[in-house]
Scaffold this motif. Structure first.
Motif, PDB file in Angstrom:
ATOM      1  N   GLU A 187       0.840  -1.208   0.000  1.00  0.00           N
ATOM      2  CA  GLU A 187       0.000   0.000   0.000  1.00  0.00           C
ATOM      3  C   GLU A 187       0.872   1.254   0.000  1.00  0.00           C
ATOM      4  OE1 GLU A 187      -3.374   0.555   0.077  1.00  0.00           O
ATOM      5  OE2 GLU A 187      -4.043  -1.524   0.139  1.00  0.00           O
ATOM      6  N   ASN A 188       1.972   1.226   0.759  1.00  0.00           N
ATOM      7  CA  ASN A 188       2.869   2.380   0.831  1.00  0.00           C
ATOM      8  C   ASN A 188       3.773   2.494  -0.392  1.00  0.00           C
ATOM      9  OD1 ASN A 188       2.068   3.499   3.344  1.00  0.00           O
ATOM     10  ND2 ASN A 188       3.079   1.804   4.365  1.00  0.00           N
ATOM     11  N   ARG A 189       4.179   1.361  -0.928  1.00  0.00           N
ATOM     12  CA  ARG A 189       5.065   1.347  -2.102  1.00  0.00           C
ATOM     13  C   ARG A 189       4.328   1.840  -3.347  1.00  0.00           C
ATOM     14  NH1 ARG A 189       6.766   1.501  -6.367  1.00  0.00           N
ATOM     15  NH2 ARG A 189       8.408   0.353  -7.397  1.00  0.00           N
ATOM     16  N   PHE A 190       3.067   1.433  -3.477  1.00  0.00           N
ATOM     17  CA  PHE A 190       2.253   1.813  -4.634  1.00  0.00           C
ATOM     18  C   PHE A 190       1.198   2.812  -4.183  1.00  0.00           C
ATOM     19  CE2 PHE A 190       4.000  -2.385  -5.447  1.00  0.00           C
ATOM     20  CZ  PHE A 190       4.618  -2.171  -6.667  1.00  0.00           C
ATOM     21  N   ARG A 191       1.650   4.020  -3.817  1.00  0.00           N
ATOM     22  CA  ARG A 191       0.757   5.062  -3.310  1.00  0.00           C
ATOM     23  C   ARG A 191      -0.163   5.578  -4.411  1.00  0.00           C
ATOM     24  NH1 ARG A 191       5.762   6.673  -1.102  1.00  0.00           N
ATOM     25  NH2 ARG A 191       5.910   8.180  -2.784  1.00  0.00           N
ATOM     26  N   LEU A 192      -1.366   5.922  -4.009  1.00  0.00           N
ATOM     27  CA  LEU A 192      -2.366   6.430  -4.948  1.00  0.00           C
ATOM     28  C   LEU A 192      -1.868   7.675  -5.681  1.00  0.00           C
ATOM     29  CD1 LEU A 192      -5.143   5.743  -5.970  1.00  0.00           C
ATOM     30  CD2 LEU A 192      -6.122   7.094  -4.117  1.00  0.00           C
ATOM     31  N   ALA A 193      -1.168   8.547  -4.979  1.00  0.00           N
ATOM     32  CA  ALA A 193      -0.664   9.787  -5.584  1.00  0.00           C
ATOM     33  C   ALA A 193       0.292   9.506  -6.745  1.00  0.00           C
ATOM     34  CB  ALA A 193       0.034  10.630  -4.521  1.00  0.00           C
ATOM     35  N   ASP A 194       1.043   8.403  -6.646  1.00  0.00           N
ATOM     36  CA  ASP A 194       1.993   8.045  -7.708  1.00  0.00           C
ATOM     37  C   ASP A 194       1.295   7.490  -8.945  1.00  0.00           C
ATOM     38  OD1 ASP A 194       3.992   8.798  -5.967  1.00  0.00           O
ATOM     39  OD2 ASP A 194       4.434   6.741  -5.323  1.00  0.00           O
ATOM     40  N   TYR A 195       0.034   7.121  -8.797  1.00  0.00           N
ATOM     41  CA  TYR A 195      -0.695   6.488  -9.898  1.00  0.00           C
ATOM     42  C   TYR A 195      -1.871   7.340 -10.361  1.00  0.00           C
ATOM     43  CZ  TYR A 195       2.104   2.309  -9.682  1.00  0.00           C
ATOM     44  OH  TYR A 195       3.163   1.441  -9.747  1.00  0.00           O
TER      45      TYR A 195
END
Length: 77
Positions: A52-60
């Motif tokens: 969840e932290n590695r693939f943050r919503l903001a990054d996507y």
């Protein structure tokens, strides 16, 4: 004997997989920028928290479906 689950693979230099070795989960992340990184987790919730932290919503932003698919693959492990 351990089980290997592919989370994603875009090409031979960009992929992420999880190896299940008993209760231990080993995440292997290979990228053309950073090389290979290994993360070892002793529980599924710990691995999911990392994901969840590695693939943050903001990054996507604009690629929410891609992120949702990656996290769904983690949940299937």
């Amino acid at each position: 004997m351990f089980k290997k689950v592919q989370i994603y693979k875009t090409d031979k230099y960009n992929m992420l997989s999880v190896e299940v070795q008993g209760k231990t989960l080993i995440v292997r992340e290979i990228s053309d920028q950073w090389g290979e990184e290994c993360h070892t987790f002793v529980s599924r919730p710990e691995m999911l928290h990392w994901a969840e932290n590695r693939f943050r919503l903001a990054d996507y932003a604009g690629r929410e479906e891609e992120r949702a698919e990656i996290l769904a693959n983690f949940r299937e492990v």
